[in-house]
Design a protein around this motif. Structure first.
Motif, mmCIF file in Angstrom:
data_model
loop_
_atom_site.group_PDB
_atom_site.id
_atom_site.type_symbol
_atom_site.label_atom_id
_atom_site.label_comp_id
_atom_site.label_asym_id
_atom_site.label_seq_id
_atom_site.Cartn_x
_atom_site.Cartn_y
_atom_site.Cartn_z
ATOM 1 N N VAL A 23 0.846 -1.200 0.000
ATOM 2 C CA VAL A 23 0.000 0.000 0.000
ATOM 3 C C VAL A 23 0.882 1.251 0.000
ATOM 4 N N ALA A 24 1.892 1.250 0.882
ATOM 5 C CA ALA A 24 2.783 2.409 0.959
ATOM 6 C C ALA A 24 3.555 2.577 -0.346
ATOM 7 N N ALA A 25 3.980 1.449 -0.929
ATOM 8 C CA ALA A 25 4.719 1.512 -2.194
ATOM 9 C C ALA A 25 3.822 2.100 -3.284
ATOM 10 N N HIS A 26 2.567 1.689 -3.283
ATOM 11 C CA HIS A 26 1.614 2.192 -4.275
ATOM 12 C C HIS A 26 1.462 3.712 -4.140
ATOM 13 N N GLU A 27 1.401 4.175 -2.896
ATOM 14 C CA GLU A 27 1.257 5.620 -2.667
ATOM 15 C C GLU A 27 2.470 6.376 -3.204
ATOM 16 N N VAL A 28 3.658 5.812 -2.947
ATOM 17 C CA VAL A 28 4.879 6.479 -3.424
ATOM 18 C C VAL A 28 4.910 6.504 -4.946
ATOM 19 N N LEU A 29 4.482 5.406 -5.565
ATOM 20 C CA LEU A 29 4.465 5.363 -7.034
ATOM 21 C C LEU A 29 3.488 6.390 -7.607
ATOM 22 N N ASP A 30 2.363 6.549 -6.928
ATOM 23 C CA ASP A 30 1.408 7.573 -7.370
ATOM 24 C C ASP A 30 2.036 8.965 -7.297
ATOM 25 N N LEU A 31 2.824 9.176 -6.235
ATOM 26 C CA LEU A 31 3.478 10.480 -6.093
ATOM 27 C C LEU A 31 4.489 10.706 -7.219
ATOM 28 N N ILE A 32 5.198 9.644 -7.571
ATOM 29 C CA ILE A 32 6.178 9.777 -8.663
ATOM 30 C C ILE A 32 5.447 10.066 -9.979
ATOM 31 N N ASN A 33 4.327 9.411 -10.152
ATOM 32 C CA ASN A 33 3.503 9.689 -11.336
ATOM 33 C C ASN A 33 3.075 11.155 -11.345
ATOM 34 N N GLY A 34 2.773 11.674 -10.170
ATOM 35 C CA GLY A 34 2.419 13.094 -10.054
ATOM 36 C C GLY A 34 3.579 13.991 -10.475
ATOM 37 N N LEU A 35 4.806 13.566 -10.154
ATOM 38 C CA LEU A 35 5.988 14.351 -10.547
ATOM 39 C C LEU A 35 6.088 14.428 -12.059
ATOM 40 N N ARG A 36 5.796 13.313 -12.705
ATOM 41 C CA ARG A 36 5.834 13.284 -14.170
ATOM 42 C C ARG A 36 4.858 14.322 -14.729
ATOM 43 N N GLN A 37 3.677 14.372 -14.109
ATOM 44 C CA GLN A 37 2.673 15.317 -14.611
ATOM 45 C C GLN A 37 3.107 16.766 -14.395
ATOM 46 N N ARG A 38 3.969 16.979 -13.391
ATOM 47 C CA ARG A 38 4.464 18.336 -13.144
ATOM 48 C C ARG A 38 5.661 18.659 -14.021
ATOM 49 N N GLY A 39 6.085 17.700 -14.839
ATOM 50 C CA GLY A 39 7.193 17.965 -15.769
ATOM 51 C C GLY A 39 8.566 17.794 -15.164
ATOM 52 N N VAL A 40 8.652 17.174 -13.964
ATOM 53 C CA VAL A 40 9.956 16.964 -13.329
ATOM 54 C C VAL A 40 10.641 15.767 -14.004
ATOM 55 N N THR A 41 11.910 15.914 -14.302
ATOM 56 C CA THR A 41 12.674 14.781 -14.808
ATOM 57 C C THR A 41 13.001 13.872 -13.628
ATOM 58 N N VAL A 42 12.647 12.612 -13.760
ATOM 59 C CA VAL A 42 12.864 11.678 -12.652
ATOM 60 C C VAL A 42 13.851 10.603 -13.083
ATOM 61 N N PHE A 43 14.875 10.426 -12.286
ATOM 62 C CA PHE A 43 15.867 9.372 -12.516
ATOM 63 C C PHE A 43 15.638 8.347 -11.405
ATOM 64 N N LEU A 44 15.054 7.230 -11.764
ATOM 65 C CA LEU A 44 14.569 6.280 -10.761
ATOM 66 C C LEU A 44 15.424 5.022 -10.766
ATOM 67 N N THR A 45 16.128 4.758 -9.675
ATOM 68 C CA THR A 45 16.816 3.470 -9.589
ATOM 69 C C THR A 45 15.936 2.529 -8.785
ATOM 70 N N THR A 46 15.822 1.332 -9.271
ATOM 71 C CA THR A 46 14.926 0.387 -8.603
ATOM 72 C C THR A 46 15.292 -1.056 -8.946
ATOM 73 N N HIS A 47 14.900 -1.946 -8.028
ATOM 74 C CA HIS A 47 14.971 -3.381 -8.308
ATOM 75 C C HIS A 47 13.628 -3.881 -8.809
ATOM 76 N N ARG A 48 12.605 -3.053 -8.579
ATOM 77 C CA ARG A 48 11.242 -3.534 -8.827
ATOM 78 C C ARG A 48 10.878 -3.259 -10.283
ATOM 79 N N LEU A 49 10.906 -4.327 -11.052
ATOM 80 C CA LEU A 49 10.731 -4.182 -12.485
ATOM 81 C C LEU A 49 9.303 -3.818 -12.841
ATOM 82 N N ASP A 50 8.366 -4.265 -12.019
ATOM 83 C CA ASP A 50 6.966 -3.927 -12.309
ATOM 84 C C ASP A 50 6.762 -2.423 -12.211
ATOM 85 N N GLU A 51 7.385 -1.807 -11.206
ATOM 86 C CA GLU A 51 7.183 -0.367 -11.057
ATOM 87 C C GLU A 51 7.951 0.402 -12.140
#
Lengths: 277, 326
Positions: free
Chosen positions: B181-209
């Motif tokens: 649930v918490a991970a989902h919330e964080v992903l939604d926030l990152i999606n929000g960053l995209r909508q604000r035009g922020v360039t996001v450099f995301l390192t992750t192990h989670r391939l689904d995200e």
């Protein structure tokens, strides 16, 4: 981007807020000065009404020297925690990702220690003055305590001695990997300036205005030199990776010796290697 | 010669947010990452994938001016990556490490006040309020950070990263250790960053995200293995295929599939299931269906074979003994 007083002040404000929220730090800051308050008071109260001016001056002089021990010792432990403590609680990396310069960080940290340490020294001095006026049986004590050179020495030496302890402590903290080791070394390294105090107490040196001025100038120069040395010791990369140049970076995990690197076949045309043959 | 293809180019639009050119970092004799090159466009969400110890975090630290690269060059938010430019670059980016590193004795608002001060903001109140609102933490502003759950701390870390309105935001494993649930919330926030035009450099192990969020991904294992959109990587790595399932095993599958124009090859996958390599799965499905029906087979299903980003990742990493050793 130049040195910013605003960023330094932000660090100072954070330090003071953290002290306020930490009963342990406040407690240790308060207990040590109390110890150094008792002996000067005993010295002053034991001076009888018939004791002569020379003896009173000598007793009051040793009282001043004792009062200087607190601002010299108090900052050592806190300063030694300053950098290694941030590393240990994982807050150093976020700090260093901001535009904060190392000089701003170090001065903010140093001021965060010097303010309570010197403040405590001055409060002790004021308490001694007040107790002498209220309870001393010999009127000469009050006049000796109120002498200009004594007051100037107290005002001058408290921050200078604290400065020594703080810079040595922060320097150790910037290189140490363990909080406990840093604090032990920090406490030990605050002792050298106190050796002069001890030598005066044992009559090896006779306290005089000249001696005080020379000692103050030496301390001032030492504080400035130490600040420069500590700035140079503050190696952002070493602090972040948690290791020397030969060790693997924290979070970067294991790294591979160059000889062991084996490229797997690249997917056709999949490399974004601009201009690379 | 390995050249850049259009598919690996960042989306068009303005000067690149990140340009990394043959960047290498060694710690003495040890290699952290080598010869890494890529470009990230402004407003792009760029995934940086790789196994433990691949050099992802070290790359972020190098681009964030926390450590100095050994060789190569880069520009971050349009500023060349040099030691002198460190403060300027850090003024225009934000890095959220895996551990947000909050002062636990300070409140959420006090933590943000500190960082607003470090970014030189003289009147940070409105900015802090906005950052807190964007991560839905306005009501927790006065809570001590030490009393927050890990998910809430990650959100405070994100709010902190928003304070300076960064041109590029580096998020290092932002959902690591979070419950779904918490991970989902964080992903939604990152999606929000995209909508604000922020360039996001995301390192992750989670391939689904990464698949869900990223416009493009790079796969790093000390050296860069691949860069591209997830669907492009799939196409490059896996031949296009149809999965055919019949009610009973085909008596002569070779005769059926071999005579169907457009089927390049086939292989059985189970007693009555077959994988056909075809050029155009969508157009070939009706032809294959007709051929099977003509041969008297009872067709249960014909589907286009799907490969996830995880398949791509495993394909690139699994054969690599270095990755297996970690």
């Amino acid at each position: 981007m130049k040195f910013s007083v605003g960023r330094m002040t932000a660090v100072l404000r954070k330090e003071l807020r953290e002290y306020r929220r930490s009963p342990f730090i406040i407690g240790t800051m308060a207990v040590l000065p109390l110890v150094f308050l008792v002996e000067p008071l005993v010295i002053i109260f034991r001076i009888g009404p018939t004791v002569g001016a020379a003896a009173v001056d000598k007793a009051v002089g040793s009282t001043f020297l004792l009062l200087l021990i607190a601002p010299a010792l108090l900052p050592a432990v806190i300063a030694a925690y300053s950098v290694v403590g941030e590393r240990e609680q994982g807050t150093l990396e976020p700090l260093l990702t901001t535009p904060l310069r190392r000089e701003e960080l170090l001065l903010g940290k140093a001021l965060g220690v010097v303010v309570p340490a010197v403040g405590m020294g001055y409060i002790l001095f004021a308490v001694i003055q007040l107790c002498a006026r209220l309870f001393a049986s010999n009127a000469l004590v009050v006049s000796a305590l109120g002498q200009g050179p004594h007051i100037i020495a107290e005002v001058l030496f408290a921050p200078l001695l604290a400065g020594w302890s703080i810079w040595v402590g922060i320097g150790i903290s910037a290189r140490a990997s363990d909080v406990r080791v840093a604090q032990q070394l920090g406490t030990l390294s605050s002792l050298p300036p106190l050796a002069v105090v001890a030598l005066v107490s044992f009559d090896v040196f006779t306290p005089s205005v000249t001696l005080a001025v020379v000692f103050a100038v030496i301390l001032l120069i030492a504080d400035i030199v130490l600040f420069r040395i500590v700035s140079a010791l503050f190696d952002r990369e070493r602090l972040i990776t948690g290791a020397g140049a030969q060790k693997a970076p924290a979070g970067g995990g294991d790294v591979i010796p160059p000889g062991a690197v084996r490229r797997i076949p690249r997917v056709g045309g999949s490399d974004d290697r601009r201009g690379h043959p | 010669m390995v050249g850049i293809t259009r598919g690996e180019d960042p989306p068009a639009g303005g000067s690149p947010a990140l340009v990394v050119d043959h960047l290498t970092k060694r710690f003495g004799e040890r290699l952290a990452f080598e010869d890494v090159s890529f470009t990230v466009a402004p407003g792009e969400v760029f995934g940086f994938l790789g196994p433990n110890g691949a050099g992802k975090t070290t790359t972020v630290r190098a681009l964030g001016t926390l450590i100095a690269p050994t060789s190569g060059s880069a520009s971050v938010a349009g500023i060349p990556l040099t030691s002198n430019n460190g403060p300027e670059i850090r003024q225009r980016i934000a890095i959220m490490p895996e551990n947000p590193g909050l002062y636990k004795r300070l409140t959420v608002a006090e933590n943000l006040q500190l960082f607003a001060g470090l970014y030189g903001q003289r009147n940070p109140g409105p900015r802090i309020a906005e950052a807190l609102e964007s991560v839905n933490l306005t009501a927790r502003a006065r809570d001590l950070c030490g009393n927050l759950s890990k998910g809430l701390r990650q959100r405070v870390g994100l709010a902190r990263a928003l304070l300076n309105e960064p041109a590029v935001m580096f998020l290092d494993e932002p959902t690591s250790g979070l419950d779904p649930v918490a991970a989902h919330e964080v992903l939604d926030l990152i999606n929000g960053l995209r909508q604000r035009g922020v360039t996001v450099f995301l390192t992750t192990h989670r391939l689904d995200e990464a698949e869900r969020l990223c416009d493009r991904v790079a796969i790093l294992n000390t050296t860069l293995r691949s860069v591209g959109r997830p669907d492009e990587l799939r196409e490059r790595l896996f031949s296009r295929s149809l999965v055919v399932e019949t009610l009973a095993p085909l008596p002569a599958p070779d005769a059926i599939f071999g005579s169907t124009t457009g089927v390049e090859s086939w292989r059985p996958e189970g007693p009555s299931s077959y994988v056909l390599t075809v050029d155009d799965p969508r157009n070939m499905a009706p032809h294959v269906t007709r051929a099977l029906v003509s041969a008297g087979a009872d067709v249960v299903s014909i589907t286009e074979s799907q490969h996830s980003l995880e398949d791509v990742y495993l394909q690139l990493i699994d054969d690599d003994p270095e990755a297996a050793a970690r």
